[in-house]
Scaffold this active site. Structure first.
Site, PDB file in Angstrom:
ATOM      1  N   ASP A  37       3.322  -5.962 -13.337  1.00  0.00           N
ATOM      2  CA  ASP A  37       3.252  -7.084 -14.609  1.00  0.00           C
ATOM      3  C   ASP A  37       1.933  -6.905 -14.986  1.00  0.00           C
ATOM      4  OD1 ASP A  37       5.395  -9.782 -14.916  1.00  0.00           O
ATOM      5  OD2 ASP A  37       3.367  -9.862 -15.866  1.00  0.00           O
ATOM      6  N   ASN A  90      12.052  -3.890 -17.797  1.00  0.00           N
ATOM      7  CA  ASN A  90      12.351  -5.058 -17.823  1.00  0.00           C
ATOM      8  C   ASN A  90      11.251  -5.996 -18.696  1.00  0.00           C
ATOM      9  OD1 ASN A  90      14.143  -7.715 -17.380  1.00  0.00           O
ATOM     10  ND2 ASN A  90      11.892  -7.943 -16.568  1.00  0.00           N
ATOM     11  N   TYR A 156      13.112  -8.283 -32.729  1.00  0.00           N
ATOM     12  CA  TYR A 156      13.736  -8.434 -31.469  1.00  0.00           C
ATOM     13  C   TYR A 156      15.153  -7.784 -31.432  1.00  0.00           C
ATOM     14  CZ  TYR A 156      15.159 -10.439 -27.078  1.00  0.00           C
ATOM     15  OH  TYR A 156      15.613 -10.687 -25.668  1.00  0.00           O
ATOM     16  N   THR A 191      14.891 -19.040 -17.960  1.00  0.00           N
ATOM     17  CA  THR A 191      13.422 -18.352 -17.378  1.00  0.00           C
ATOM     18  C   THR A 191      12.377 -18.834 -18.209  1.00  0.00           C
ATOM     19  OG1 THR A 191      13.380 -16.429 -19.245  1.00  0.00           O
ATOM     20  CG2 THR A 191      14.747 -15.993 -17.088  1.00  0.00           C
TER      21      THR A 191
HETATM   22  N1  LIG Z   1      15.725 -15.117 -20.716  1.00  0.00           N
HETATM   23  C1  LIG Z   1      16.741 -14.707 -21.649  1.00  0.00           C
HETATM   24  O1  LIG Z   1      17.268 -15.468 -22.150  1.00  0.00           O
HETATM   25  C2  LIG Z   1      16.925 -13.373 -21.945  1.00  0.00           C
HETATM   26  C3  LIG Z   1      18.022 -12.841 -22.639  1.00  0.00           C
HETATM   27  C4  LIG Z   1      18.125 -11.563 -23.047  1.00  0.00           C
HETATM   28  C5  LIG Z   1      17.169 -10.579 -22.810  1.00  0.00           C
HETATM   29  N2  LIG Z   1      15.839 -10.753 -22.263  1.00  0.00           N
HETATM   30  C6  LIG Z   1      15.071  -9.785 -21.735  1.00  0.00           C
HETATM   31  O2  LIG Z   1      14.862  -9.870 -20.357  1.00  0.00           O
HETATM   32  C7  LIG Z   1      13.588  -9.300 -20.302  1.00  0.00           C
HETATM   33  C8  LIG Z   1      12.758 -10.475 -19.382  1.00  0.00           C
HETATM   34  O3  LIG Z   1      12.754 -11.757 -19.964  1.00  0.00           O
HETATM   35  P1  LIG Z   1      12.471 -12.994 -19.029  1.00  0.00           P
HETATM   36  O4  LIG Z   1      13.305 -14.028 -19.580  1.00  0.00           O
HETATM   37  O5  LIG Z   1      12.702 -12.731 -17.715  1.00  0.00           O
HETATM   38  O6  LIG Z   1      10.919 -13.408 -19.630  1.00  0.00           O
HETATM   39  P2  LIG Z   1       9.796 -13.982 -18.759  1.00  0.00           P
HETATM   40  O7  LIG Z   1       8.635 -14.292 -20.047  1.00  0.00           O
HETATM   41  O8  LIG Z   1      10.226 -15.029 -17.804  1.00  0.00           O
HETATM   42  O9  LIG Z   1       9.335 -12.629 -18.001  1.00  0.00           O
HETATM   43  C9  LIG Z   1       8.637 -11.561 -18.659  1.00  0.00           C
HETATM   44  C10 LIG Z   1       7.593 -10.806 -17.983  1.00  0.00           C
HETATM   45  O10 LIG Z   1       7.107  -9.620 -18.527  1.00  0.00           O
HETATM   46  C11 LIG Z   1       5.728  -9.524 -18.522  1.00  0.00           C
HETATM   47  N3  LIG Z   1       5.213  -8.695 -19.830  1.00  0.00           N
HETATM   48  C12 LIG Z   1       5.295  -9.154 -21.136  1.00  0.00           C
HETATM   49  N4  LIG Z   1       4.542  -8.109 -21.497  1.00  0.00           N
HETATM   50  C13 LIG Z   1       4.076  -7.247 -20.819  1.00  0.00           C
HETATM   51  C14 LIG Z   1       3.353  -5.958 -21.046  1.00  0.00           C
HETATM   52  N5  LIG Z   1       2.983  -5.589 -22.268  1.00  0.00           N
HETATM   53  N6  LIG Z   1       3.226  -5.237 -19.914  1.00  0.00           N
HETATM   54  C15 LIG Z   1       3.592  -5.727 -18.770  1.00  0.00           C
HETATM   55  N7  LIG Z   1       4.322  -6.891 -18.280  1.00  0.00           N
HETATM   56  C16 LIG Z   1       4.716  -7.651 -19.317  1.00  0.00           C
HETATM   57  C17 LIG Z   1       5.375 -11.193 -18.634  1.00  0.00           C
HETATM   58  O11 LIG Z   1       3.918 -11.238 -17.959  1.00  0.00           O
HETATM   59  C18 LIG Z   1       6.334 -11.505 -17.576  1.00  0.00           C
HETATM   60  O12 LIG Z   1       5.794 -11.768 -16.336  1.00  0.00           O
HETATM   61  C19 LIG Z   1      12.933  -9.330 -21.481  1.00  0.00           C
HETATM   62  O13 LIG Z   1      13.067  -7.850 -21.823  1.00  0.00           O
HETATM   63  C20 LIG Z   1      14.015 -10.149 -22.270  1.00  0.00           C
HETATM   64  O14 LIG Z   1      13.796  -9.837 -23.835  1.00  0.00           O
HETATM   65  C21 LIG Z   1      16.071 -12.336 -21.733  1.00  0.00           C
END
Ligand SMILES: NC(=O)c1ccc[n+]([C@@H]2O[C@H](COP(=O)([O-])OP(=O)(O)OC[C@H]3O[C@@H](n4cnc5c(N)ncnc54)[C@H](O)[C@@H]3O)[C@@H](O)[C@H]2O)c1
Length: 252
Positions: A37, A90, A156, A191
């Site tokens: 992370d 992810n 996005y 999340t």
């Molecule tokens: N939560 C949703 O509803 C949802 C739906 C569809 C897709 N997603 C995708 O799931 C993935 C995770 O999302 P989430 O909801 O768990 O988000 P979140 O914000 O809870 O977690 C994302 C994590 O990624 C880390 N991060 C961001 N940029 C980074 C970088 N450049 N280098 C390293 N780490 C980095 C952040 O520090 C964070 O810990 C994402 O790709 C998001 O697009 C989420």
């Protein structure tokens, strides 16, 4: 026997949300887990909690948009554990909806860098190691926005469609070398990313929930279950797949 006993896995964005849930479940199912992370404190917290629960994990502070950091961290995982069997790419960000013509170029670049280029970079270094081994499983996090438009979020939507393109290309190129590459497409999942979007506003929460097939959000663990299965040998003939995990929202 756990589903991924003895395997070495890495999870990007493992310090929060879906990545955190995947890191925890991989460990419960027997894998050694490298938690990547950008927020090193969160990666340390997750790795520490996995260790306290009896698993094996280590934390890596990595910005996945920076090639040198990706290369260095993956090399360190291989140096420490000898191999890389499962990679969950992810890490990602969301954005605030805006009219197409109002989207700032900087915002476009940041989104593409974080949600698409980072996946490309991670895959390059992961695949090189997996080719040496003759085995491996990569799971990329896309989104429902990988197959339909997310209104007001062209950057996005483009990034998440792009993740599916990378997934399919690599799956075809590396299938005969024992490597599988799949994508998971989460629906709206509770999340910190989604909490930030809802920002405590119950009207926005109701609107978001109304759009979900089952009328309630996913939990990070419900996404992690699919990721860990895709990573495991149980999914041995599943390759190049885009798996929706969204409670019947998109239904292609
Ligand atoms: N939560 C949703 O509803 C949802 C739906 C569809 C897709 N997603 C995708 O799931 C993935 C995770 O999302 P989430 O909801 O768990 O988000 P979140 O914000 O809870 O977690 C994302 C994590 O990624 C880390 N991060 C961001 N940029 C980074 C970088 N450049 N280098 C390293 N780490 C980095 C952040 O520090 C964070 O810990 C994402 O790709 C998001 O697009 C989420």
């Amino acid at each position: 026997m756990g589903l991924v006993d003895g395997k070495v896995a890495l999870v990007t964005g493992g310090g929060s949300g879906i990545g955190e849930a995947t890191a925890r479940l991989l460990a419960v199912e027997g894998a050694t887990v490298a938690v990547f992370d950008r927020d090193g404190g969160q990666a340390e917290r997750v790795a520490g909690e996995i260790m306290a629960a009896g698993g094996t994990a280590s934390a890596y502070t990595v910005d996945v948009t920076v090639e040198a950091q990706v290369a260095g961290a993956i090399a360190n995982v291989v140096a420490e554990y000898g191999r890389l069997d499962i990679a969950h790419n992810n890490a990602g960000m969301s954005g605030m909806p805006t009219a197409f013509t109002d989207l700032a170029f900087d915002d476009w670049q940041q989104m593409i860098g974080t949600n698409l280029t980072s996946v490309f970079l991670c895959m390059q270094y992961e695949l090189r190691q997996m080719v040496i081994q003759g085995s491996g499983s990569i799971i990329n996090t896309s989104s429902g926005a990988g197959v339909v438009a997310a209104p007001g979020l062209p950057h996005y939507t483009a990034a998440k469609h792009g993740v599916l393109g990378l997934t399919k290309c690599a799956a075809q190129e590396y299938a005969a070398r024992g490597i599988r590459v799949n994508a998971v497409l989460p629906g709206t999942t509770r999340t910190p990313m989604i909490d930030g979007f809802i920002a405590g506003n119950s009207d926005i929460e109701k609107m978001v929930t109304r759009g979900i097939g089952r009328k309630s959000m996913g939990s990070p663990d419900e996404i992690a279950q699919a990721v860990v299965w895709l990573g495991s040998d149980r999914a041995s003939f599943v390759n190049g797949e885009s798996m929706l995990v969204d409670g019947a929202t998109v239904c292609r």
